[in-house]
Write a protein that holds these residues in place. Structure first.
Motif, PDB file in Angstrom:
ATOM      1  N   LEU A  33       0.657  -1.196  -0.060  1.00  0.00           N
ATOM      2  CA  LEU A  33       0.105  -0.073   0.168  1.00  0.00           C
ATOM      3  C   LEU A  33       0.868   1.163   0.039  1.00  0.00           C
ATOM      4  CD1 LEU A  33      -2.880  -1.060   2.615  1.00  0.00           C
ATOM      5  CD2 LEU A  33      -2.777  -1.124   0.057  1.00  0.00           C
ATOM      6  N   LEU A  34       2.117   1.291   0.447  1.00  0.00           N
ATOM      7  CA  LEU A  34       3.010   2.367   0.440  1.00  0.00           C
ATOM      8  C   LEU A  34       4.524   2.015   0.443  1.00  0.00           C
ATOM      9  CD1 LEU A  34       1.887   3.808   4.000  1.00  0.00           C
ATOM     10  CD2 LEU A  34       1.255   4.647   1.959  1.00  0.00           C
ATOM     11  N   HIS A  35       5.380   2.678  -0.268  1.00  0.00           N
ATOM     12  CA  HIS A  35       6.692   2.636  -0.363  1.00  0.00           C
ATOM     13  C   HIS A  35       7.120   3.647   0.033  1.00  0.00           C
ATOM     14  CE1 HIS A  35       5.495  -0.204  -3.804  1.00  0.00           C
ATOM     15  NE2 HIS A  35       6.734  -0.758  -3.316  1.00  0.00           N
ATOM     16  N   ILE A  36       8.082   3.660   1.396  1.00  0.00           N
ATOM     17  CA  ILE A  36       8.502   4.658   1.979  1.00  0.00           C
ATOM     18  C   ILE A  36      10.168   4.402   2.460  1.00  0.00           C
ATOM     19  CG2 ILE A  36       6.496   5.336   3.317  1.00  0.00           C
ATOM     20  CD1 ILE A  36       7.353   3.573   5.672  1.00  0.00           C
ATOM     21  N   HIS A  37      10.659   5.538   2.681  1.00  0.00           N
ATOM     22  CA  HIS A  37      12.064   5.534   2.962  1.00  0.00           C
ATOM     23  C   HIS A  37      12.197   5.260   4.523  1.00  0.00           C
ATOM     24  CE1 HIS A  37      13.704   6.987  -0.825  1.00  0.00           C
ATOM     25  NE2 HIS A  37      12.761   7.983  -0.669  1.00  0.00           N
ATOM     26  N   ASP A  38      13.185   4.100   4.654  1.00  0.00           N
ATOM     27  CA  ASP A  38      13.138   3.813   6.222  1.00  0.00           C
ATOM     28  C   ASP A  38      14.834   3.133   6.372  1.00  0.00           C
ATOM     29  OD1 ASP A  38      13.195   2.433   8.626  1.00  0.00           O
ATOM     30  OD2 ASP A  38      11.089   1.936   8.560  1.00  0.00           O
ATOM     31  N   GLU A  39      15.518   3.912   7.234  1.00  0.00           N
ATOM     32  CA  GLU A  39      16.773   3.640   7.374  1.00  0.00           C
ATOM     33  C   GLU A  39      17.075   2.305   8.157  1.00  0.00           C
ATOM     34  OE1 GLU A  39      18.322   6.407  11.054  1.00  0.00           O
ATOM     35  OE2 GLU A  39      17.928   7.478   8.977  1.00  0.00           O
ATOM     36  N   ASN A  40      15.852   2.004   8.900  1.00  0.00           N
ATOM     37  CA  ASN A  40      16.110   0.604   9.638  1.00  0.00           C
ATOM     38  C   ASN A  40      15.920  -0.508   8.775  1.00  0.00           C
ATOM     39  OD1 ASN A  40      16.643   2.100  12.045  1.00  0.00           O
ATOM     40  ND2 ASN A  40      14.261   2.582  11.975  1.00  0.00           N
TER      41      ASN A  40
END
Length: 65
Positions: free
Chosen positions: A25-32
């Protein structure tokens, strides 16, 4: 109750995205999390007798920004 009916939840958090079991549903930037890794479960998915009953709705990481 679900186990008695052979229904099991799909454990998606931290797993690699698989369109056969997950709905992005979403594509997000996540450094973890690395690229193409599920970083958030929005709605659990379920298997019935090892067949997909409902895909897990998830957010997928794009990696670091």
């Amino acid at each position: 109750i679900l186990v008695n009916e052979n229904i099991e939840a799909i454990d998606a958090l931290g797993e690699e995205f698989d369109p056969n079991f997950h709905e992005a549903l979403l594509h997000i930037h996540d450094e973890n999390y690395g690229e193409n890794i599920i970083c958030q479960v929005i709605q659990k998915g379920y298997l019935y007798n090892n067949k997909l009953l409902r895909a897990a709705r998830v957010a997928v990481s794009k990696g670091k920004e």
